[in-house]
Design a protein around this motif. Structure first.
Motif, PDB file in Angstrom:
ATOM      1  N   LYS A 276      -0.571 -35.344 -43.156  1.00  0.00           N
ATOM      2  CA  LYS A 276       0.247 -33.972 -44.088  1.00  0.00           C
ATOM      3  C   LYS A 276       0.810 -33.151 -42.725  1.00  0.00           C
ATOM      4  CE  LYS A 276      -1.818 -32.930 -48.257  1.00  0.00           C
ATOM      5  NZ  LYS A 276      -2.576 -31.535 -48.992  1.00  0.00           N
ATOM      6  N   ARG A 277       1.804 -32.417 -42.321  1.00  0.00           N
ATOM      7  CA  ARG A 277       2.547 -32.215 -41.288  1.00  0.00           C
ATOM      8  C   ARG A 277       1.242 -30.838 -40.342  1.00  0.00           C
ATOM      9  NH1 ARG A 277       8.069 -31.201 -38.907  1.00  0.00           N
ATOM     10  NH2 ARG A 277       8.003 -30.006 -37.015  1.00  0.00           N
ATOM     11  N   ALA A 278       0.840 -30.373 -42.049  1.00  0.00           N
ATOM     12  CA  ALA A 278      -0.078 -29.312 -41.217  1.00  0.00           C
ATOM     13  C   ALA A 278      -1.519 -30.150 -40.930  1.00  0.00           C
ATOM     14  CB  ALA A 278      -0.674 -28.177 -42.643  1.00  0.00           C
ATOM     15  N   TYR A 279      -1.759 -30.966 -41.605  1.00  0.00           N
ATOM     16  CA  TYR A 279      -2.969 -31.974 -40.169  1.00  0.00           C
ATOM     17  C   TYR A 279      -2.852 -32.243 -39.211  1.00  0.00           C
ATOM     18  CZ  TYR A 279      -4.539 -32.379 -45.399  1.00  0.00           C
ATOM     19  OH  TYR A 279      -4.809 -32.718 -46.704  1.00  0.00           O
ATOM     20  N   ARG A 280      -1.359 -32.675 -38.477  1.00  0.00           N
ATOM     21  CA  ARG A 280      -0.600 -33.079 -37.277  1.00  0.00           C
ATOM     22  C   ARG A 280      -0.398 -31.752 -36.255  1.00  0.00           C
ATOM     23  NH1 ARG A 280       1.950 -36.301 -41.118  1.00  0.00           N
ATOM     24  NH2 ARG A 280       4.225 -35.042 -40.606  1.00  0.00           N
ATOM     25  N   ASP A 281      -0.206 -30.732 -37.459  1.00  0.00           N
ATOM     26  CA  ASP A 281       0.143 -29.233 -36.261  1.00  0.00           C
ATOM     27  C   ASP A 281      -1.685 -29.298 -36.104  1.00  0.00           C
ATOM     28  OD1 ASP A 281       2.389 -27.570 -38.817  1.00  0.00           O
ATOM     29  OD2 ASP A 281       3.022 -29.176 -36.741  1.00  0.00           O
ATOM     30  N   ARG A 282      -2.345 -29.129 -37.145  1.00  0.00           N
ATOM     31  CA  ARG A 282      -3.745 -28.761 -36.094  1.00  0.00           C
ATOM     32  C   ARG A 282      -4.005 -29.617 -35.159  1.00  0.00           C
ATOM     33  NH1 ARG A 282      -6.316 -25.390 -40.634  1.00  0.00           N
ATOM     34  NH2 ARG A 282      -8.412 -25.366 -39.422  1.00  0.00           N
ATOM     35  N   LEU A 283      -3.538 -30.617 -35.655  1.00  0.00           N
ATOM     36  CA  LEU A 283      -4.324 -31.491 -34.006  1.00  0.00           C
ATOM     37  C   LEU A 283      -3.103 -31.581 -32.545  1.00  0.00           C
ATOM     38  CD1 LEU A 283      -4.469 -34.800 -35.442  1.00  0.00           C
ATOM     39  CD2 LEU A 283      -6.262 -33.800 -35.258  1.00  0.00           C
ATOM     40  N   ARG A 284      -2.285 -30.725 -33.465  1.00  0.00           N
ATOM     41  CA  ARG A 284      -1.454 -30.540 -31.715  1.00  0.00           C
ATOM     42  C   ARG A 284      -1.681 -29.577 -30.931  1.00  0.00           C
ATOM     43  NH1 ARG A 284       3.748 -33.096 -34.920  1.00  0.00           N
ATOM     44  NH2 ARG A 284       3.237 -31.605 -36.532  1.00  0.00           N
ATOM     45  N   GLY A 285      -2.367 -28.102 -31.966  1.00  0.00           N
ATOM     46  CA  GLY A 285      -3.048 -27.492 -30.994  1.00  0.00           C
ATOM     47  C   GLY A 285      -4.378 -27.854 -30.192  1.00  0.00           C
ATOM     48  N   ALA A 286      -4.364 -29.433 -29.732  1.00  0.00           N
ATOM     49  CA  ALA A 286      -4.781 -29.487 -28.370  1.00  0.00           C
ATOM     50  C   ALA A 286      -4.252 -29.405 -27.758  1.00  0.00           C
ATOM     51  CB  ALA A 286      -5.197 -30.756 -28.488  1.00  0.00           C
ATOM     52  N   GLY A 287      -2.823 -29.533 -27.452  1.00  0.00           N
ATOM     53  CA  GLY A 287      -1.872 -29.244 -26.572  1.00  0.00           C
ATOM     54  C   GLY A 287      -0.560 -29.766 -26.197  1.00  0.00           C
ATOM     55  N   PRO A 288       0.447 -29.696 -25.976  1.00  0.00           N
ATOM     56  CA  PRO A 288       1.636 -30.199 -25.942  1.00  0.00           C
ATOM     57  C   PRO A 288       2.134 -32.128 -26.123  1.00  0.00           C
ATOM     58  CG  PRO A 288       1.218 -29.447 -23.531  1.00  0.00           C
ATOM     59  CD  PRO A 288      -0.539 -29.353 -24.704  1.00  0.00           C
ATOM     60  N   GLY A 289       0.273 -32.972 -25.181  1.00  0.00           N
ATOM     61  CA  GLY A 289       0.922 -33.723 -25.187  1.00  0.00           C
ATOM     62  C   GLY A 289       0.419 -34.535 -26.337  1.00  0.00           C
ATOM     63  N   VAL A 290       0.560 -34.161 -27.689  1.00  0.00           N
ATOM     64  CA  VAL A 290       0.131 -35.069 -28.767  1.00  0.00           C
ATOM     65  C   VAL A 290       1.163 -36.163 -28.938  1.00  0.00           C
ATOM     66  CG1 VAL A 290      -1.242 -34.855 -30.786  1.00  0.00           C
ATOM     67  CG2 VAL A 290      -1.637 -33.362 -29.055  1.00  0.00           C
ATOM     68  N   PHE A 291       0.768 -36.892 -29.317  1.00  0.00           N
ATOM     69  CA  PHE A 291       2.307 -37.958 -29.772  1.00  0.00           C
ATOM     70  C   PHE A 291       1.551 -39.080 -30.931  1.00  0.00           C
ATOM     71  CE2 PHE A 291       6.447 -40.390 -28.344  1.00  0.00           C
ATOM     72  CZ  PHE A 291       5.427 -41.281 -28.622  1.00  0.00           C
ATOM     73  N   PHE A 292       2.458 -38.504 -32.322  1.00  0.00           N
ATOM     74  CA  PHE A 292       1.939 -39.992 -32.920  1.00  0.00           C
ATOM     75  C   PHE A 292       2.719 -41.140 -33.239  1.00  0.00           C
ATOM     76  CE2 PHE A 292      -0.049 -36.215 -35.001  1.00  0.00           C
ATOM     77  CZ  PHE A 292      -0.609 -35.864 -34.649  1.00  0.00           C
TER      78      PHE A 292
END
Ligand SMILES: Nc1ncnc2c1ncn2[C@@H]1O[C@H](COP(=O)(O)OP(=O)(O)OP(=O)(O)O)[C@@H](O)[C@H]1O
Ligand SMILES: O=C(O)[C@H](O)[C@@H](O)[C@H](O)[C@H](O)CO
Length: 193
Positions: free
Chosen positions: A99-115
């Motif tokens: 889910k996008r909300a899950y990816r939002d949580r992972l993006r909390g790690a920093g600006p350089g998270v790439f899927f």
């Protein structure tokens, strides 16, 4: 746009997240993590019993993965020996991130998270799961995985890659997409593979 620093290989069960994620981490000479290693035993037991996880099950799991990703970036050593133009990448993690909300949580790690969204039709993925031995995840949960899946959106840093080719070819396309994103000058970070 921040160049990729941590790569999340996402998709429904059976799309090859572990297979491709490991190969990509080896190719880039960076750390690799398998999201399943962050699940509490209760989550593994739930899936093994044929019950899909829900948001409450996944939130602490996603936060643990985000903490791993943040650690990679914050305590990055010297640039990797990678021969590619993706020297900013510090780690690869295989995680469904449906889910996008899950990816939002992972993006909390920093600006350089790439899927890297590994995408394929249910009939192909069902066939792949049928060929896999000794894994806790039952094929019967595939429908629930597709039901939860919210595909990567155009405003999310990442790329959608078809799994209808061999893992090595997918990894080559992933490296090309990462190099493009590392040198992206259009600000979106989006690439198409
Ligand atoms: N590109 C590919 N071509 C052919 N077979 C593949 C490919 N990628 C993975 N496989 C095979 O498909 C099966 C599922 O792969 P894998 O376990 O990596 O998927 P996954 O997305 O990590 O699954 P899960 O989320 O359930 O852990 C394995 O048997 C693997 O060898
Ligand atoms: O979010 C979920 O529903 C689960 O994390 C699954 O992705 C499993 O972990 C994986 O498919 C099995 O390896």
């Amino acid at each position: 746009m921040t160049p990729p620093q941590v790569v999340v290989v996402m998709g429904v069960s059976g799309t090859g997240k572990t297979t491709v994620g490991r190969l990509l981490a080896d190719e880039l000479a960076v750390a690799y993590a398998e999201a399943d290693s962050f699940h509490p035993p209760a989550n593994i037991a739930k899936m093994s019993a044929g019950t899909p996880l829900d948001d409450a099950d996944r939130e602490p799991w996603l936060d643990a993965i985000a903490a791993w990703a943040r650690e990679r970036v914050e305590h990055a050593g010297a640039a990797t020996s990678s021969p590619y133009g993706v020297r900013g990448v510090r780690g690869v993690v295989s995680c469904s991130a449906l889910k996008r909300a899950y990816r939002d949580r992972l993006r909390g790690a920093g600006p350089g998270v790439f899927f890297l969204h590994l995408d394929g039709p249910p009939e192909l993925i069902t066939e792949r799961l049928g060929g896999r031995q000794g894994h806790f995840m039952p094929r019967t949960l595939l429908d629930s995985q597709y039901a939860d899946l919210q595909p990567l959106q155009a405003d999310e840093a990442g790329v959608v890659l078809s799994v209808a080719e061999d893992p090595e070819s997918i990894v080559r396309k992933a490296v090309t997409a990462l190099e493009r994103a590392a040198g992206a000058d259009n600000g979106s970070g989006q690439a198409t593979g």
